[in-house]
Design an enzyme around this catalytic site. Sequence first.
Site, PDB file in Angstrom:
ATOM      1  CE  LYS A 107     -10.597  -1.830   3.164  1.00 51.68           C
ATOM      2  NZ  LYS A 107      -9.489  -0.988   2.370  1.00 51.68           N
ATOM      3  CG  HIS A 155      -9.653  -8.862  -5.741  1.00 51.62           C
ATOM      4  ND1 HIS A 155     -10.807  -8.122  -5.790  1.00 51.62           N
ATOM      5  CD2 HIS A 155      -8.888  -8.427  -4.538  1.00 51.62           C
ATOM      6  CE1 HIS A 155     -10.682  -7.238  -4.622  1.00 51.62           C
ATOM      7  NE2 HIS A 155      -9.448  -7.337  -4.138  1.00 51.62           N
ATOM      8  CE  LYS A 201      -3.924  -2.302   0.535  1.00 50.26           C
ATOM      9  NZ  LYS A 201      -5.099  -2.055  -0.429  1.00 50.26           N
TER      10      LYS A 201
HETATM   11  O1  CAP Z   1      -8.126  -2.867  -1.584  1.00 48.24           O
HETATM   12  C1  CAP Z   1      -8.474  -3.222  -0.595  1.00 48.24           C
HETATM   13  O2  CAP Z   1      -9.233  -2.770   0.083  1.00 48.24           O
HETATM   14  C2  CAP Z   1      -8.030  -4.335  -0.156  1.00 48.24           C
HETATM   15  O3  CAP Z   1      -6.620  -4.636  -0.890  1.00 48.24           O
HETATM   16  C3  CAP Z   1      -7.619  -4.651   1.205  1.00 48.24           C
HETATM   17  O4  CAP Z   1      -7.020  -3.872   1.686  1.00 48.24           O
HETATM   18  P1  CAP Z   1      -6.496  -3.458   3.250  1.00 48.24           P
HETATM   19  O5  CAP Z   1      -5.842  -4.674   3.842  1.00 48.24           O
HETATM   20  O6  CAP Z   1      -5.642  -2.187   3.213  1.00 48.24           O
HETATM   21  O7  CAP Z   1      -7.753  -3.000   4.068  1.00 48.24           O
HETATM   22  C4  CAP Z   1      -8.749  -5.800  -0.797  1.00 48.24           C
HETATM   23  O8  CAP Z   1      -8.831  -5.367  -2.222  1.00 48.24           O
HETATM   24  C5  CAP Z   1     -10.173  -5.825  -0.135  1.00 48.24           C
HETATM   25  O9  CAP Z   1      -9.941  -6.531   0.881  1.00 48.24           O
HETATM   26  C6  CAP Z   1     -11.140  -6.482  -0.953  1.00 48.24           C
HETATM   27  O10 CAP Z   1     -12.281  -6.497  -0.594  1.00 48.24           O
HETATM   28  P2  CAP Z   1     -12.955  -8.062  -0.196  1.00 48.24           P
HETATM   29  O11 CAP Z   1     -11.806  -8.704   0.616  1.00 48.24           O
HETATM   30  O12 CAP Z   1     -14.190  -7.804   0.761  1.00 48.24           O
HETATM   31  O13 CAP Z   1     -13.149  -8.571  -1.319  1.00 48.24           O
HETATM   32 MG    MG Z   2      -7.467  -4.152  -2.909  1.00 50.17          MG
END
Ligand code: CAP
Ligand code: MG
Length: 415
Positions: A310, A269, A151
């Site tokens: 989140k 994903h 990130k």
């Molecule tokens: O971009 C984001 O938000 C993440 O990389 C999480 O980052 P963080 O760990 O920094 O929150 C993932 O894409 C989400 O978790 C996808 O959602 P889901 O898993 O619900 O499909």
């Molecule tokens: Mg992501």
Amino acid sequence: MTGITYEDFIDLDYEPADDELVCDFRVTPASDMDMESAGSRVASESSNGTWAELQVEGSITDLSATCFDIQGDRIRVAYPDALFEHGNMPQVLSCIAGNILGMKAVERIRLLDCDWPEPLTSSFPGPQYGTSVRSELLDAADRPITATVPKPKVGLSTDQHVQVAYEAWTGGIDLLKDDENLTDQSFNRYEDRLYQSLERRDEAEEETGERKSYLVNVTGTGDQMLERVQMAADAGCEFVMVDVVTAGWAAVQQVRELTEEEGLAIHAHRAMHAAFDRVPDHGVSMRALAQVARLCGVDHIHTGTADLGKLENEDTAGINEWLASDLHGLKDVLPMASGGLHPGLVPELVDRIGTNIGIQAGGGVHGHPDGTHAGAKALRQSIDAAVAGIDIEEYADTHPELRTALDKWGTETPR
Ligand SMILES: O=C(O)[C@@](O)(COP(=O)(O)O)[C@H](O)[C@H](O)COP(=O)(O)O
Ligand SMILES: [Mg+2]
């Protein structure tokens, strides 16, 4: 010739045959419709009927679906096997999640769940590895696998990306993961990122004695995806990542064929899933999307954080249970918990959904006050404590990286 109308698609005494696909829908009929009228229209328009009376050869009705059960706002529809082209998921979805979602006869309609029969199910490959990635491709047979997304999600140069990866891997993370919107942009090209990351991966494996790998995002056009999968295989990577909803199931099926030849595992994903599943009385449930993904052959899929993170989640535990259930011999799928996770949330997460999972933390690793390496160690420490059944606060007393993470984030759900 026989005349068929909507009324021919409903029979509440009907018993589905073993080879029929049975789908559950939540339906809100239009104000001038009752459930039976709505149910007959759902069965008709999702198989081979339409609004006008048709004169057809008798055998054509063998392809007609039947609404055979109505309970409250739920209907069940049975689809004959011959309606479907075996092995073609877009065609199956064009039936059970196609035009019916836009019919005026229903105000809202949601595909909730499917009962997949053996003949149709066996026409799909299913996962190549499923949860066995934990021991076949990684060294995490007795704990959740860990993954991290560098990130900020995009914008890092390849050098920066690779350095973050090395720090995370040597801190105890098993899998580097690209973000869903990082593909082959000019600031971080796919090929450079792939090869340079795997070079550092080899060093990290040397240093830690643990196998490490990379969920490299191959999402693109059909041809691009196959090229990128082939490059990942040639570079010695064991996994690829696909944005399965935005790329589409046809692309997923093509990738699955090539990963079979190359022995690669697929990380799914689900970006854009919320467009289908967020409104509880309309669309396509995440449970149904996860089922489609399993048949198409992904090894991992994001299923949420059991409401600890989140992002909005739908029934993480129930979906995970289905992904682990027997399905005519198809392999299971490893659920990936991700989205706002950090070490302080791990004990409750493991309590709610167990350890046969993957845990992805991006902000929860790279946002650690002491940086990525310490963040990775803290996440791994929280998992070690949870697996050993040791209270996380007690464990933090002897693990400073975890201590720092708890002091910063506690056990709060980020918003
Ligand atoms: O971009 C984001 O938000 C993440 O990389 C999480 O980052 P963080 O760990 O920094 O929150 C993932 O894409 C989400 O978790 C996808 O959602 P889901 O898993 O619900 O499909
Ligand atoms: Mg992501």
